[in-house]
Design an enzyme around this catalytic site. Structure first.
Site, PDB file in Angstrom:
ATOM      1  N   LYS A   1       2.575  -3.405   7.177  1.00  0.00           N
ATOM      2  CA  LYS A   1       2.797  -3.539   5.732  1.00  0.00           C
ATOM      3  C   LYS A   1       4.234  -3.123   5.389  1.00  0.00           C
ATOM      4  O   LYS A   1       4.886  -3.754   4.561  1.00  0.00           O
ATOM      5  CB  LYS A   1       1.790  -2.696   4.938  1.00  0.00           C
ATOM      6  CG  LYS A   1       0.362  -3.202   4.962  1.00  0.00           C
ATOM      7  CD  LYS A   1       0.167  -4.597   4.382  1.00  0.00           C
ATOM      8  CE  LYS A   1       0.353  -4.662   2.880  1.00  0.00           C
ATOM      9  NZ  LYS A   1      -0.013  -6.006   2.351  1.00  0.00           N
TER      10      LYS A   1
ATOM     11  N   THR B   1       0.826  -1.206   0.000  1.00  0.00           N
ATOM     12  CA  THR B   1       0.000   0.000   0.000  1.00  0.00           C
ATOM     13  C   THR B   1       0.864   1.262   0.000  1.00  0.00           C
ATOM     14  O   THR B   1       1.998   1.247   0.482  1.00  0.00           O
ATOM     15  CB  THR B   1      -0.891  -0.016   1.262  1.00  0.00           C
ATOM     16  OG1 THR B   1      -1.477   1.254   1.438  1.00  0.00           O
ATOM     17  CG2 THR B   1      -0.085  -0.334   2.514  1.00  0.00           C
ATOM     18  N   ASP B   2       0.284   2.358  -0.498  1.00  0.00           N
ATOM     19  CA  ASP B   2       1.001   3.639  -0.427  1.00  0.00           C
ATOM     20  C   ASP B   2       1.043   4.187   1.005  1.00  0.00           C
ATOM     21  O   ASP B   2       1.776   5.126   1.294  1.00  0.00           O
ATOM     22  CB  ASP B   2       0.355   4.672  -1.364  1.00  0.00           C
ATOM     23  CG  ASP B   2      -1.093   4.997  -1.037  1.00  0.00           C
ATOM     24  OD1 ASP B   2      -1.680   4.329  -0.153  1.00  0.00           O
ATOM     25  OD2 ASP B   2      -1.654   5.927  -1.659  1.00  0.00           O
ATOM     26  N   GLU B   3       0.246   3.569   1.907  1.00  0.00           N
ATOM     27  CA  GLU B   3       0.204   4.097   3.278  1.00  0.00           C
ATOM     28  C   GLU B   3       1.544   3.928   4.004  1.00  0.00           C
ATOM     29  O   GLU B   3       1.779   4.584   5.012  1.00  0.00           O
ATOM     30  CB  GLU B   3      -0.931   3.428   4.064  1.00  0.00           C
ATOM     31  CG  GLU B   3      -2.267   3.686   3.400  1.00  0.00           C
ATOM     32  CD  GLU B   3      -3.479   3.305   4.235  1.00  0.00           C
ATOM     33  OE1 GLU B   3      -3.395   3.342   5.475  1.00  0.00           O
ATOM     34  OE2 GLU B   3      -4.513   2.979   3.631  1.00  0.00           O
TER      35      GLU B   3
ATOM     36  N   TYR C   1      -1.432  -0.677  10.932  1.00  0.00           N
ATOM     37  CA  TYR C   1      -1.620  -1.314   9.612  1.00  0.00           C
ATOM     38  C   TYR C   1      -0.437  -0.992   8.704  1.00  0.00           C
ATOM     39  O   TYR C   1       0.230  -1.889   8.184  1.00  0.00           O
ATOM     40  CB  TYR C   1      -2.933  -0.836   8.963  1.00  0.00           C
ATOM     41  CG  TYR C   1      -3.026  -1.159   7.486  1.00  0.00           C
ATOM     42  CD1 TYR C   1      -3.031  -2.476   7.037  1.00  0.00           C
ATOM     43  CD2 TYR C   1      -3.090  -0.141   6.521  1.00  0.00           C
ATOM     44  CE1 TYR C   1      -3.101  -2.772   5.669  1.00  0.00           C
ATOM     45  CE2 TYR C   1      -3.166  -0.431   5.164  1.00  0.00           C
ATOM     46  CZ  TYR C   1      -3.166  -1.742   4.743  1.00  0.00           C
ATOM     47  OH  TYR C   1      -3.231  -2.035   3.402  1.00  0.00           O
TER      48      TYR C   1
HETATM   49  P1  NAD Z   1      -9.299  -7.611   2.304  1.00  0.00           P
HETATM   50  O1  NAD Z   1      -9.274  -7.366   3.774  1.00  0.00           O
HETATM   51  O2  NAD Z   1     -10.555  -7.356   1.543  1.00  0.00           O
HETATM   52  O3  NAD Z   1      -8.907  -9.137   2.015  1.00  0.00           O
HETATM   53  C1  NAD Z   1      -7.787  -9.736   2.618  1.00  0.00           C
HETATM   54  C2  NAD Z   1      -7.931 -11.241   2.492  1.00  0.00           C
HETATM   55  O4  NAD Z   1      -6.746 -11.825   3.071  1.00  0.00           O
HETATM   56  C3  NAD Z   1      -9.138 -11.817   3.241  1.00  0.00           C
HETATM   57  O5  NAD Z   1      -9.863 -12.729   2.428  1.00  0.00           O
HETATM   58  C4  NAD Z   1      -8.509 -12.541   4.430  1.00  0.00           C
HETATM   59  O6  NAD Z   1      -9.230 -13.693   4.871  1.00  0.00           O
HETATM   60  C5  NAD Z   1      -7.135 -12.918   3.892  1.00  0.00           C
HETATM   61  N1  NAD Z   1      -6.158 -13.088   4.972  1.00  0.00           N
HETATM   62  C6  NAD Z   1      -5.802 -12.158   5.896  1.00  0.00           C
HETATM   63  N2  NAD Z   1      -4.892 -12.687   6.745  1.00  0.00           N
HETATM   64  C7  NAD Z   1      -4.663 -13.956   6.329  1.00  0.00           C
HETATM   65  C8  NAD Z   1      -3.850 -15.023   6.809  1.00  0.00           C
HETATM   66  N3  NAD Z   1      -3.100 -14.885   7.911  1.00  0.00           N
HETATM   67  N4  NAD Z   1      -3.871 -16.203   6.146  1.00  0.00           N
HETATM   68  C9  NAD Z   1      -4.668 -16.373   5.046  1.00  0.00           C
HETATM   69  N5  NAD Z   1      -5.483 -15.412   4.567  1.00  0.00           N
HETATM   70  C10 NAD Z   1      -5.479 -14.225   5.195  1.00  0.00           C
HETATM   71  O7  NAD Z   1      -8.079  -6.784   1.718  1.00  0.00           O
HETATM   72  P2  NAD Z   1      -7.912  -6.090   0.285  1.00  0.00           P
HETATM   73  O8  NAD Z   1      -8.467  -4.717   0.365  1.00  0.00           O
HETATM   74  O9  NAD Z   1      -8.352  -7.029  -0.767  1.00  0.00           O
HETATM   75  O10 NAD Z   1      -6.324  -5.945   0.230  1.00  0.00           O
HETATM   76  C11 NAD Z   1      -5.507  -6.953  -0.372  1.00  0.00           C
HETATM   77  C12 NAD Z   1      -4.068  -6.511  -0.313  1.00  0.00           C
HETATM   78  O11 NAD Z   1      -3.932  -5.288  -1.027  1.00  0.00           O
HETATM   79  C13 NAD Z   1      -3.564  -6.243   1.101  1.00  0.00           C
HETATM   80  O12 NAD Z   1      -2.258  -6.739   1.195  1.00  0.00           O
HETATM   81  C14 NAD Z   1      -3.605  -4.739   1.224  1.00  0.00           C
HETATM   82  O13 NAD Z   1      -2.613  -4.271   2.114  1.00  0.00           O
HETATM   83  C15 NAD Z   1      -3.303  -4.307  -0.197  1.00  0.00           C
HETATM   84  N6  NAD Z   1      -3.856  -2.999  -0.605  1.00  0.00           N
HETATM   85  C16 NAD Z   1      -5.186  -2.729  -0.448  1.00  0.00           C
HETATM   86  C17 NAD Z   1      -5.683  -1.504  -0.887  1.00  0.00           C
HETATM   87  C18 NAD Z   1      -7.150  -1.152  -0.781  1.00  0.00           C
HETATM   88  O14 NAD Z   1      -7.530  -0.021  -1.066  1.00  0.00           O
HETATM   89  N7  NAD Z   1      -8.013  -2.081  -0.406  1.00  0.00           N
HETATM   90  C19 NAD Z   1      -4.823  -0.548  -1.455  1.00  0.00           C
HETATM   91  C20 NAD Z   1      -3.458  -0.875  -1.598  1.00  0.00           C
HETATM   92  C21 NAD Z   1      -3.006  -2.109  -1.179  1.00  0.00           C
END
Ligand code: NAD
Length: 332
Positions: free
Chosen positions: A161, A132-134, A157
């Site tokens: 990350k 993430t950009d955070e 968070y």
């Molecule tokens: P989300 O919370 O919707 O989904 C995360 C998934 O990971 C869930 O299905 C959860 O069950 C699974 N998970 C978490 N911990 C786990 C573990 N220990 N073992 C197995 N499964 C596990 O998240 P998202 O929004 O889809 O984000 C996905 C990735 O993208 C993350 O790494 C997040 O940091 C990154 N990201 C998200 C955004 C955003 O805007 N949503 C932006 C930039 C980066």
């Protein structure tokens, strides 16, 4: 090709699996997910009976299960998305973030390294780490995050990350592992959990409940449509340079308050059921989040020039489709 996706039952992971299954007929995908509150296997209904798709219910914190999954499936590459992802939850209780974002990342990275070393092909297969950009902290009114921005995480968070990004980086420099890290801005689109801003605005509005806005609503986020993010991950995985980082964003900055207004305007047009004809009447300001970063914005020049990535469509069209998707979901 045998590809592992971690976190594939969540928001971005489920969109990515659908994208990859549609784009690559030779891909056999194994989705590793612990099925947390943020998951919904229904997102993958379209592929659940496809012989090229498999799901394994596991917590990546369990290293033995990670090892067995990798050795049984013999992946040619991994997209690692699993994480605890909600900043507010990390403030209420940081420990699951340390476990799922740092320990789990170590487990899959290390087990993938050992598997490749054992198979006599160290460094061949790609590990794409989705971040993430955070991790870069907060911007003032000017400037953009780039791949050279210093790390300055402000929430548990983003700190966890950041920790996972450093582990991945170290596996390139120490073991020559074929890793790439991507740092993306805020995503929006179908399949996002109820707790996040855009689903919360739509759900509250439909129920005629106050639409909560942190502080004065002047925090700025750079919004990217989830399918554009998935295409960027696809490109980075296939064409990106080992050891590199790519920041991803859509040149699409919105103040939270303006975004909420825009969603209300779309809902006014789509349902016409706002109080006194306007959902904006439900906007309500709440105490600000501790450590709330003021502004995030990405300069995606590297991924644009090196990999030819561009966001598609217009924000307003994607936002309207997103609003319609959640209206259907919440009216069920
Ligand atoms: P989300 O919370 O919707 O989904 C995360 C998934 O990971 C869930 O299905 C959860 O069950 C699974 N998970 C978490 N911990 C786990 C573990 N220990 N073992 C197995 N499964 C596990 O998240 P998202 O929004 O889809 O984000 C996905 C990735 O993208 C993350 O790494 C997040 O940091 C990154 N990201 C998200 C955004 C955003 O805007 N949503 C932006 C930039 C980066």
């Amino acid at each position: 090709m045998h590809i592992i996706i971690t976190g594939g039952a969540g928001f971005i992971g489920s969109n990515l699996i659908l994208h990859l299954m549609d784009t690559y007929p030779d891909y056999h995908i194994l989705n590793l997910d612990k099925l947390s509150y943020a998951s919904d296997p229904a997102y993958l209904k379209r592929v659940e009976n496809n012989a090229r798709y498999n799901f394994l219910h596991l917590d990546l914190v369990n290293r033995k299960m990670v090892r067995d999954a990798i050795r049984d499936f013999k992946p040619d590459g991994i997209f690692h998305l699993a994480a605890e992802s909600h900043v507010d939850n990390s403030i209420d209780g940081p420990e699951p973030f340390v476990m799922s974002n740092v320990v789990a990342t170590f487990n899959i990275l290390e087990e993938f390294r050992q598997y490749q070393t054992g198979s006599g092909k160290p460094g061949d297969a790609r590990f794409l780490h989705v971040s993430t950009d955070e991790v870069y902290g907060s911007l003032g009114p000017g400037g953009f995050f780039t791949e050279k921005s210093p790390y300055a995480p402000n929430s548990p968070y983003s700190a966890t990350k950041a920790g996972s990004d450093f582990l991945v980086r170290s596996y390139y420099h120490t073991y020559s592992m074929n890793v790439i890290t991507t740092n993306c801005s805020n995503n929006y689109g179908p399949h996002q959990h109820d707790e996040k801003l855009i689903p919360t605005v739509i759900r509250s509005a439909l129920r005629h409940e106050p639409i909560p806005i942190y502080g004065k609503g002047d925090n700025i986020r750079d919004w990217l449509y989830v399918e554009d993010h998935c295409r960027a991950l696809d490109l980075a995985f296939h064409d990106g340079k080992a050891g590199e980082t790519y920041v991803i964003g859509g040149h699409n900055e919105w103040k939270n308050i303006d975004l909420v207004r825009q969603i209300c305007r779309i809902m006014n047009a789509v349902t016409g059921e706002g109080p006194e004809g306007d959902y904006q009447n439900l906007m309500s300001f709440t105490a600000d989040r501790p450590g709330h970063d003021q502004r995030y914005a990405i300069d995606p020049s590297r991924i644009e020039s090196e990999l030819g990535w561009r966001p598609t469509g217009t924000f307003l069209n994607h936002l309207e489709n997103t609003v319609r998707w959640y209206i259907d979901r919440y009216k069920e």
